[in-house]
Every structure is written in C-alpha cells, then in structure tokens.
Design an enzyme around this catalytic site. Structure first.
Site, PDB file in Angstrom:
ATOM      1  N   LYS A 248     -10.344  -0.939  10.733  1.00  0.00           N
ATOM      2  CA  LYS A 248     -10.537  -2.086   9.833  1.00  0.00           C
ATOM      3  C   LYS A 248     -10.866  -3.348  10.623  1.00  0.00           C
ATOM      4  O   LYS A 248     -11.012  -4.423  10.053  1.00  0.00           O
ATOM      5  CB  LYS A 248      -9.267  -2.331   9.007  1.00  0.00           C
ATOM      6  CG  LYS A 248      -8.941  -1.211   8.022  1.00  0.00           C
ATOM      7  CD  LYS A 248      -7.790  -1.627   7.143  1.00  0.00           C
ATOM      8  CE  LYS A 248      -7.094  -0.487   6.453  1.00  0.00           C
ATOM      9  NZ  LYS A 248      -7.831   0.071   5.328  1.00  0.00           N
TER      10      LYS A 248
ATOM     11  N   ASP B 284       3.317  -4.750   7.696  1.00  0.00           N
ATOM     12  CA  ASP B 284       2.087  -3.973   7.596  1.00  0.00           C
ATOM     13  C   ASP B 284       0.944  -4.956   7.866  1.00  0.00           C
ATOM     14  O   ASP B 284       0.652  -5.826   7.045  1.00  0.00           O
ATOM     15  CB  ASP B 284       1.991  -3.366   6.193  1.00  0.00           C
ATOM     16  CG  ASP B 284       0.689  -2.598   5.979  1.00  0.00           C
ATOM     17  OD1 ASP B 284      -0.248  -2.785   6.788  1.00  0.00           O
ATOM     18  OD2 ASP B 284       0.613  -1.841   4.999  1.00  0.00           O
TER      19      ASP B 284
ATOM     20  N   GLN C 270      -4.250  -5.471   6.881  1.00  0.00           N
ATOM     21  CA  GLN C 270      -5.243  -6.413   6.352  1.00  0.00           C
ATOM     22  C   GLN C 270      -5.122  -7.802   6.969  1.00  0.00           C
ATOM     23  O   GLN C 270      -5.829  -8.710   6.556  1.00  0.00           O
ATOM     24  CB  GLN C 270      -5.114  -6.522   4.816  1.00  0.00           C
ATOM     25  CG  GLN C 270      -5.308  -5.221   4.072  1.00  0.00           C
ATOM     26  CD  GLN C 270      -6.741  -4.681   4.158  1.00  0.00           C
ATOM     27  OE1 GLN C 270      -7.668  -5.358   4.588  1.00  0.00           O
ATOM     28  NE2 GLN C 270      -6.920  -3.438   3.742  1.00  0.00           N
TER      29      GLN C 270
ATOM     30  N   CYS D 251      -4.866   2.422  -3.558  1.00  0.00           N
ATOM     31  CA  CYS D 251      -3.627   2.961  -2.967  1.00  0.00           C
ATOM     32  C   CYS D 251      -2.464   2.001  -3.173  1.00  0.00           C
ATOM     33  O   CYS D 251      -1.611   1.831  -2.291  1.00  0.00           O
ATOM     34  CB  CYS D 251      -3.795   3.284  -1.482  1.00  0.00           C
ATOM     35  SG  CYS D 251      -5.060   4.500  -1.176  1.00  0.00           S
TER      36      CYS D 251
ATOM     37  N   HIS E  40       0.868  -1.184   0.000  1.00  0.00           N
ATOM     38  CA  HIS E  40       0.000   0.000   0.000  1.00  0.00           C
ATOM     39  C   HIS E  40       0.908   1.239   0.000  1.00  0.00           C
ATOM     40  O   HIS E  40       2.033   1.183   0.520  1.00  0.00           O
ATOM     41  CB  HIS E  40      -0.831  -0.059   1.283  1.00  0.00           C
ATOM     42  CG  HIS E  40      -1.878   0.995   1.443  1.00  0.00           C
ATOM     43  ND1 HIS E  40      -1.608   2.270   1.884  1.00  0.00           N
ATOM     44  CD2 HIS E  40      -3.216   0.955   1.225  1.00  0.00           C
ATOM     45  CE1 HIS E  40      -2.735   2.968   1.951  1.00  0.00           C
ATOM     46  NE2 HIS E  40      -3.729   2.192   1.545  1.00  0.00           N
TER      47      HIS E  40
END
Ligand code: 7TS
Length: 420
Positions: A236, A210, A213, A375, A132
C-alpha cells in the site's frame, strides 16, 4: 532538499511524478486510466520494479546462511531495508521491525503470540467499530480461546470515535490492550492515536496501531504516538506485494513466544528442546521475502525523498477538492468526517444505485474505484449500509482525477435515469 517530483514551492509535481509509474500510462477499456484504489493497493514506481529485477539479477541468494559473497550481499541488502523502515517510523532500533507479508500477518502475530501469552479469563481487549476485519477476527479467535472479552468503541454520525467510551472501558481495570486503526480504510477518519495511547497506558494497557492506511500517507512516529505495536503493508506504500512490517517495542517482543517455528528463528535445536534467536530473527521463521523487503526499502527511499509531510499535505488538498466537488453532484451521499482529521479516502453512494453498479460504470469510463464492505462489515452494519463505493487517493493523483470521477458519476446518474 527538493526532489525532482516537487515544484519549486515544495508541492508534488504530479504530472512529472506520474511518469515514474509505468502502469498509470496503461489504458483501461481503451480509455486513459484513473486509478483511485490505492487504499486497496498502491501502484509501484519504476525504481521499485527495477529493484526487484535487479535483486534477482545481481544479488539473489539465501540470507544468514552462506559465507560466500552473494549471500553476504543479500543479507546486507535485507538488513539495509530494515534500517530504512525503522527510520521511517522512528523505531528505537531496527530489531523492533519484523518483516512480515502484510498488515494482516503482523496483527495475527500480535494476537497469537502476545495474546496467547498474556490474555487470561476476564481480561479485555478494546477495539473500534472502524477496524478492518484483520484487526477484529484475530482478536475474536484469541479472546475466545483465552476466556477474555472484546469491547468496541463506537463512532458518532460523522465517523469519529466516541473516545468517552474508552474511558468507561478502561475503568474496569481489566483492559490489557487497545487496538485501533490510525486511519479508517472505509471512512478516512484519522484517529487521535497519541491521546488514545496515553489513556491506554495510564490504565496499564498496551497500544496496538493498525498503520495500513497511515504509514503510506503521513508521517508516523511510533515513539511520539506511544505505539507498542504497529503493523503496516508494503504494497500500500509503493512497495511489492508480500512485504510488510510489524513494529513492536523491544521488551515486549523479547518476552513474546515465537509465532512460527522453523529455520532461521532458532539459536539451538535439540530433539526435545529449542532456544530462540534474538530479534528480529525470532519472528522471521523460514526463508524471507528478501527481494520484496529490498523493494520496500526502495519505496521508502522514494517516499522519503518526496517527504511524508508533503504527501499528507497533497492528499489533504485533493480530498478537500474531492469532497467539495462531489458535494455539488446531485444524488451523491458522502460518508466520513469533514475536516482535517480526514485522509485521502472518500466513500460515497449515488441515489440508491448499488455500489457495484457504480463501480462497474466507472470502470467502463476508465476509473478504478472499489465497491463493497471494504473488509469492514461491522462498520457497514453500524452505518446501516451493506456497501459503499470508495475512491482513494495517493501522491500520483491530482484534481484531474477527481474531475474524471465527477464526470463518471454523472454518467452513472444518466444510466440510472436520475434527475437532471
Ligand atoms: N488494516 C487496514 C486499515 C486496511 O485498510 C487493510 C487493507 C488491512 C488492514 C489489511 O491489509 P493487508 O495488506 O494485510 O491485506 N485494506 C484494504 C482495502 O481497504 N481494500 O482492500 C484492502
């Protein structure tokens, strides 16, 4: 222990669970809403919404300042939320969990603070083409400033990382950090973080993950993964917007300079010199988003009651069903890997209909999907695309939502006069 939203066999009872999410019963364009954009932001259960109101009704006061009851209660609620997130990701200590606004802020903190103190001329930072923008742009800025270089691991045709390239990069001996998203927000690829971390560490580099997700959707254990840093967003994972976490190994965070400076992050201040508070306060300058952190703690309780392994299993089944259903629809192109290394994200195209048109027509049918570059412009360029349509699933989605998506895509095909 089974939660009220599980069937006796331990599966998620989606019909029942949906009732916990007030917004999911809100019609859109006069139709029942099918929300398939949880990768952008999840919806919130009533328990989280109520926790926010409750905090402001019963507990609101600034933390770490007052000796009065409300301030002590507020501080305790904030600390308790930190304990919950630390427990969720198996951090060795809650002090290793810094509350930030979102993944973006967590990644910027690492790039600015660790990067400025540790990157020098000729050093290398290895990222992937799946990242991202928020795990690319901060590294562009800091490597340029420090005279360091960026390297990118490419993907194969299905969207899996070419790990051999990492081996080649690591041979230089100059790599100081490897930064990889655990799950691609655009393709759904689940990356083998533990393997990548082992390689990075063997070459003397740090591992930044990261988790935007992954943490919301599957069990994530920072110690088992070998993550030195991990960033994720509360919004999220059923939590409030404005809540997020940066995990960092204590010795690394202890050695890093502050990112932002001001109130709450100092030990002493003189006119020309200051010293810093211990972790985590050193990285939490200014009044914290206490209510949002508390709401995130309640979201973690909600997810933990259902179980992260069950959440992952549920999404595995939905994505399998979605891929199988969409494969049957003429003119649909699917992107991303086929297999168990695939999270609940399905990027697709329909003929040469522009993804924004796909999303608009689906919106008219009550189906919320995202269209665009997600993104991840370098990834789109790598795939030879400018955009995709993307459906993303969470624990409140079921096969009915997939069936509606398929019906909606049939409408897209009709509107654009694609073959019968
Ligand atoms: N990293 C990944 C892998 C993401 O998917 C996102 C947000 C971020 C970082 C940034 O998160 P934020 O909370 O700081 O904004 N991804 C998306 C998306 O896929 N659609 O909208 C936002």
């Amino acid at each position: 222990m089974s939660s009220p939203s599980q069937t006796p066999t331990g599966q998620i009872d989606v019909d029942r669970l949906k009732l916990d999410f007030p917004i999911l019963s809100r019609p859109t364009h006069g139709k029942r809403m099918t929300y398939l954009d949880s990768a952008a932001s999840s919806q919130k259960p009533a328990a989280v919404i109520d926790a926010l109101a409750n905090f402001y009704r019963t507990t609101n006061a600034n933390i770490h300042r007052g000796v009065y009851e409300l301030s002590e209660l507020s501080t305790a609620a904030y600390d308790e939320a930190r304990d919950k997130v630390a427990n969720l990701i198996n951090a060795a200590s809650p002090r290793e969990c810094i509350f930030v606004r979102n993944t973006t802020e967590g990644l910027n903190l690492v790039a600015s603070s660790w990067g400025r103190a540790n990157l020098n001329e000729g050093d290398e930072v290895v990222l992937t083409v799946l990242e991202h923008h928020s795990n690319i742009v901060p590294w562009q800025l800091i490597t340029r400033e420090r005279g360091a270089n960026l390297r990118f691991i490419d993907i194969d045709d299905e969207g899996r990382l070419k790990i051999d390239q990492l081996d080649d990069y690591l041979k230089s001996g100059n790599v100081k950090l490897v930064g990889v998203t655990q799950v691609s927000n655009a393709l759904g690829t689940i990356n083998p973080i533990a393997d990548i971390a082992a390689k990075a560490h063997a070459a003397g580099a740090l591992m930044l993950v990261d988790g935007a997700q992954s943490v919301p959707h599957m069990p994530v254990d920072v110690q088992a993964l070998g993550a030195d840093f991990l960033a994720f967003s509360g919004h999220k994972m059923l939590g409030p917007m404005g809540s997020g976490v940066l995990y960092g190994r204590r010795e690394l965070l202890d050695a890093m300079p502050p990112y932002m400076a001001g109130g709450d992050m100092i030990r002493t201040v003189e006119l020309y010199e200051s010293s810093w508070a211990d972790l985590p306060q050193k990285f939490e300058a200014g009044t914290a988003s206490v209510a949002d952190a508390v709401g995130l703690g309640v979201a973690v309780d909600y997810l933990s009651e259902i179980g992260m392994a069950q959440t992952r299993q549920h999404e595995k089944e939905i994505v399998r069903y979605a891929l199988a259903s969409l494969r049957e629809v003429p003119d649909v192109t699917l992107y991303g890997p086929e297999g168990d290394d695939r999270a609940g994200v399905v990027s697709f195209g329909v003929g040469d209909v522009h993804p924004h048109d796909i999303a608009s027509i689906l919106d008219g049918e009550g189906i919320a999907v995202r269209a665009g570059h997600h993104c991840a412009q370098p990834l789109m360029t790598r795939l030879g695309l400018t955009a995709t349509a993307r459906a993303s699933f969470y624990l409140y989605n079921d096969e009915t939502d997939v069936d509606r998506l398929v019906d909606g895509i049939m409408t897209v095909r009709r509107v654009f006069g694609l073959g019968a």
